[in-house]
Design an enzyme around this catalytic site. Structure first.
Site, PDB file in Angstrom:
ATOM      1  N   CYS A 140      51.566  -6.854 -34.785  1.00 50.76           N
ATOM      2  CA  CYS A 140      52.766  -6.292 -35.376  1.00 50.76           C
ATOM      3  C   CYS A 140      52.588  -4.826 -35.732  1.00 50.76           C
ATOM      4  CB  CYS A 140      53.178  -7.089 -36.597  1.00 50.76           C
ATOM      5  SG  CYS A 140      53.527  -8.768 -36.145  1.00 50.76           S
TER       6      CYS A 140
ATOM      7  N   THR B 183      56.689 -16.328 -38.791  1.00 49.05           N
ATOM      8  CA  THR B 183      57.173 -15.443 -39.865  1.00 49.05           C
ATOM      9  C   THR B 183      58.203 -16.186 -40.719  1.00 49.05           C
ATOM     10  OG1 THR B 183      56.767 -13.494 -38.519  1.00 49.05           O
ATOM     11  CG2 THR B 183      58.307 -13.221 -40.346  1.00 49.05           C
TER      12      THR B 183
ATOM     13  N   THR C 170      72.249 -24.045 -35.068  1.00 49.83           N
ATOM     14  CA  THR C 170      72.151 -24.778 -33.799  1.00 49.83           C
ATOM     15  C   THR C 170      70.742 -24.695 -33.243  1.00 49.83           C
ATOM     16  OG1 THR C 170      74.470 -24.311 -33.347  1.00 49.83           O
ATOM     17  CG2 THR C 170      73.092 -24.892 -31.437  1.00 49.83           C
TER      18      THR C 170
ATOM     19  N   SER D 283      53.492 -20.610 -34.313  1.00 46.78           N
ATOM     20  CA  SER D 283      54.390 -19.862 -33.415  1.00 46.78           C
ATOM     21  C   SER D 283      54.069 -20.272 -31.977  1.00 46.78           C
ATOM     22  CB  SER D 283      54.164 -18.354 -33.550  1.00 46.78           C
ATOM     23  OG  SER D 283      55.188 -17.762 -34.294  1.00 46.78           O
ATOM     24  N   ALA D 284      55.103 -20.599 -31.212  1.00 49.49           N
ATOM     25  CA  ALA D 284      54.869 -21.120 -29.855  1.00 49.49           C
ATOM     26  C   ALA D 284      54.243 -20.094 -28.919  1.00 49.49           C
ATOM     27  CB  ALA D 284      56.195 -21.604 -29.267  1.00 49.49           C
ATOM     28  N   HIS D 285      54.631 -18.814 -29.080  1.00 52.30           N
ATOM     29  CA  HIS D 285      54.211 -17.831 -28.063  1.00 52.30           C
ATOM     30  C   HIS D 285      52.728 -17.502 -28.100  1.00 52.30           C
ATOM     31  CE1 HIS D 285      54.182 -14.020 -30.604  1.00 52.30           C
ATOM     32  NE2 HIS D 285      54.813 -14.847 -31.406  1.00 52.30           N
TER      33      HIS D 285
ATOM     34  N   GLN E 109      46.906 -18.621 -34.999  1.00 54.21           N
ATOM     35  CA  GLN E 109      45.881 -18.195 -34.036  1.00 54.21           C
ATOM     36  C   GLN E 109      44.824 -19.280 -33.803  1.00 54.21           C
ATOM     37  OE1 GLN E 109      46.021 -15.435 -32.251  1.00 54.21           O
ATOM     38  NE2 GLN E 109      47.470 -14.147 -33.339  1.00 54.21           N
TER      39      GLN E 109
HETATM   40  N1  PLP Z   1      50.477 -15.231 -38.411  1.00 52.80           N
HETATM   41  C1  PLP Z   1      49.577 -14.756 -37.550  1.00 52.80           C
HETATM   42  C2  PLP Z   1      48.135 -15.049 -37.784  1.00 52.80           C
HETATM   43  C3  PLP Z   1      49.961 -14.026 -36.431  1.00 52.80           C
HETATM   44  O1  PLP Z   1      49.055 -13.572 -35.569  1.00 52.80           O
HETATM   45  C4  PLP Z   1      51.351 -13.775 -36.245  1.00 52.80           C
HETATM   46  C5  PLP Z   1      51.803 -12.929 -35.103  1.00 52.80           C
HETATM   47  O2  PLP Z   1      51.136 -11.988 -34.701  1.00 52.80           O
HETATM   48  C6  PLP Z   1      52.257 -14.290 -37.167  1.00 52.80           C
HETATM   49  C7  PLP Z   1      51.781 -15.006 -38.244  1.00 52.80           C
HETATM   50  C8  PLP Z   1      53.727 -14.080 -37.015  1.00 52.80           C
HETATM   51  O3  PLP Z   1      54.191 -14.763 -35.891  1.00 52.80           O
HETATM   52  P1  PLP Z   1      55.657 -14.480 -35.299  1.00 52.80           P
HETATM   53  O4  PLP Z   1      55.741 -12.989 -35.116  1.00 52.80           O
HETATM   54  O5  PLP Z   1      55.698 -15.233 -34.028  1.00 52.80           O
HETATM   55  O6  PLP Z   1      56.625 -14.945 -36.307  1.00 52.80           O
END
Ligand code: PLP
Length: 365
Positions: A311, A70, A224, A186-188, A166
């Protein structure tokens, strides 16, 4: 029983990553400090930069750590607020809500960007400054023709931004092969920690300066360093790359699962099934049975899946992605996303299919 099939929302952290994150959090050290503790933290950060760069086929100098995709997306799109921007209609809300002025590229009923309209938009009026298209859609798993789209954008002098969140760890995300100038991660989503991500730029393209302060991350993203998160992301990136072949197994599991769901009802739509898709994602709709009802029935059996994008799950809004693919509001509200990951077993899929089939039989009596 507890079955987690919502990897596109967030992936279970790999144990090696979790152990590393905990180990670093038990220690101390600011990566900007010159003493021994600081240098140790700095090494974690710089090793992770190399690991993330390798995943993207890039150079460590081109990687900026952020708090997640994001932030990476906002960093880039804010630079283009007063310029002509094209985005696809199926982008994540992080893009849609940040680039509200952007023109939207529609998608076909298979969920792939409509190339004819895209070309027409590129040729219309003043050329765009930026084109932003995601690599893999989070809801359907459909893979977009990024290399072709980026080439067309470059021919018009536009830069190209790819949200590869993704795609990371599922398909090749080499930045040069994709032809992208900016890439968000995004790492997660690749079994790393939450709250850490990266903005990767192509050689010769500078990351915008978004966060002002102490000068960290080449002055682009002050603050940081999140040393534990960054190190966790680095290791997750390395393991994601190493485990890419596992996606063939997941694809087979997903395809077998879809065949079984089809046997349970002839009232089934599999969104994006005719397009190239990543192997872990399945999005199915049964008309007349709201996703909320399906989710609750599955939840009672201990099975976690999702409706729509991560989200917006919980809000049960009709999916903008499925609507862009031609689904009406009711259809878009009746779709479930099942997303598999590194820890998914055949028993998990079996439990889901059984529970889902029971639910379908009850609702269709
Ligand atoms: N882009 C895509 C395709 C995503 O699936 C997501 C999260 O669901 C994001 C961006 C945003 O990632 P984050 O919430 O880790 O910032």
């Amino acid at each position: 029983m507890s079955v987690y099939l919502d990897y596109n929302a967030t992936a279970l952290m790999r144990p090696e990553v979790r152990d590393l994150v905990i180990e670093i959090m038990e220690g101390v050290g600011n990566a900007s400090s010159v003493h021994n503790f600081g240098r140790a933290a700095r090494k974690y950060v710089e090793d992770a930069r190399e690991q993330v760069a390798t995943l993207c086929g890039s150079n460590a100098k081109q990687v900026i750590f952020t708090s997640g995709a994001t932030e990476s997306i906002n960093t880039v799109l804010n630079e283009y607020k007063d310029k002509r921007v094209l985005i696809s209609a199926i982008e994540h809300p992080a893009v849609l809500e940040c680039a509200t002025q952007a023109e939207r590229i529609p998608v076909t009923k298979d969920g792939v960007i409509d190339m004819d309209t895209y070309k027409a938009l590129l040729n219309e009026g003043e050329p765009p400054a930026l084109v932003c298209i995601m690599l893999v859609n989070s809801e359907t798993g459909v893979i977009q023709p990024i290399a072709e789209a980026a080439k067309l954008a470059h021919e018009k002098g536009a830069l190209f931004f790819v949200d590869a969140v993704q795609g990371a760890g599922r398909i090749d995300i080499s930045i040069d092969k994709l032809g992208a100038d900016y890439m968000a991660l995004s790492a997660h989503k690749m079994a790393g920690p939450q709250g850490i991500g990266a903005l990767v730029t192509r050689k010769g393209v500078d990351a915008p300066k978004f966060m002002h302060g102490g000068g960290q991350e080449k002055n682009c993203r002050a603050g940081t360093h999140n040393t534990a998160g960054i190190a966790g992301m680095g290791l997750a990136a390395e393991l994601a790359l190493k485990n890419l072949p596992h996606y063939d197994t997941l694809t087979k599991m997903r395809d077998d699962m879809e065949a079984k769901l089809r046997q349970a009802t002839n009232n089934l739509t599999i969104y994006g099934e005719n397009a190239p898709r990543v192997g872990n994602t399945c999005n199915v709709g049964i008309e007349g049975v709201p996703a909320q009802t399906q989710l609750m029935a599955l939840d009672l059996d201990g099975i976690a899946v999702s409706s729509g994008s991560a989200c917006s799950s919980g809000s049960f809004k009709a999916s903008h992605v499925l609507q862009a693919m031609g689904a009406d509001e009711d259809q878009a509200k009746s779709a479930l996303r099942i997303s598999l990951g590194w820890n998914t077993t055949a028993a998990d899929i079996e439990a889901f299919v059984e529970s889902w089939t029971r639910m379908v039989k009850r609702t269709q009596k």
